[in-house]
Write an enzyme that holds these catalytic residues in place. Sequence first.
Site: not given
Length: 429
Positions: A19, A147, A248, A277
Amino acid sequence: MTNLSLLLEHDRDYVWHPYSAMGTKLPVYPVKSAHGVRIKLTDGRELIDGMSSWWSAIHGYNNPRINQAVKDQLQDMSHIMFGGLTHQPAVDLAVQLVELTPEPLKTVFFVDSGSVSVEVAMKMALQYWHAKNRPAKNKFLSIRQGYHGDTFGAMSVSDPINGMHSLFADTLVQQFFADAPNCGFEQSCTEADISPICAQLQNNHQYIAAIILEPIVQGAGGMRFYSPEYLQQIRKLCDQYDVLLILDEIATGFGRTGKLFACEHASINPDILCLGKALTGGYMTLAATLTSYKVAQTISTGEPGLFMHGPTFMANPLACSTGLASLKLLLQSPWQDRIKQIERCLKAGLEPCRNFNLVKDVRVLGAIGVVELHRPVNMQLIQPQFIEAGVWIRPFNNLIYLMPPYIITTDELTILTNAVTTIISNIQE
Ligand SMILES: *Cc1c(COP(=O)(O)O)cnc(C)c1O
């Protein structure tokens, strides 16, 4: 020109960061090495890590047991294709994940990143309804401030504003959204919390393949925590309206919230689960999508009879070996006690932030501590101050948050929380 300034110049001229804009004046800090909870910069400074490299490095860096697992696996093979071949690390990790995750989840699809595990979960849901001859159920329902990753399917179910849906309007599939609940973790879920998603299901269930949510903690979309009761209601609604539930747990999985998986706070089970992760303890990129026999068999026995996905680096043996070593390390450690201790320290250490006008909210759950400000932080000002204080903390937008490695000591945690309090009091002035 020194090596260090050449590195920085080349970084600025040739390399994108997450980003980011090319040619930005925002500083980046070259890292030489990292051990335990300490990150060593190339210029010799040491920082205490408050980020676990985005939720992943739960054991800290350079753990001797995970290092050894990587070395051992290298002796055998670093990679082998997964089409028509299999290997011990993948099979062992799959068995272990099935054992650890909620009861109905029985099959494991390995992929190389969290976003892709979300794509796979969405494809599974689509193929499930296709196989059941209900192809109209081909949309997803999600809640705002979520997200789920940066690829197109994942973006389409992430928060429309944060995910810049207007920018990608011609490409993104239009999904259904409901307002996120406002009940905090310890609060009850009221009618007002559940009615938006309830209304979407009532009106559109015939088009909805699955609800996709982050359980209990909405991560990168706002670091919000919500009531387990909300999740229980969602499970009931999914059953009532014949909609699959995708959870998620890419950010929350492997202990971060105080339970091994966040859905355990609500004692509910998903039909499809995404993990990533912390799966390899932050060593390597690996993610997984788990599903139930019901979903797996429906996909496998219906049309076209195959699940249509297969990444080149699927079930990479090095990554699976690190996953196994990381899980073993976690399960042999007193991780519940450690998370409780981190939670206590974060609560005590961040509490003083409430007194600042700039601060909107302070919230802590497990090994996650969040200070929400009324306005976005000035990264150009604040990032160097954290470095100066000897900590690695990376705020985004109006959120300054900590999610340290589980091995962090109380003293090190105090350095992190002191840095947050001091620096907020500085920008307050
Ligand atoms: C980070 C994250 C993803 C995306 O994972 P990547 O490995 O960055 O692709 C998806 N969902 C959640 C909840 C995440 O925190």
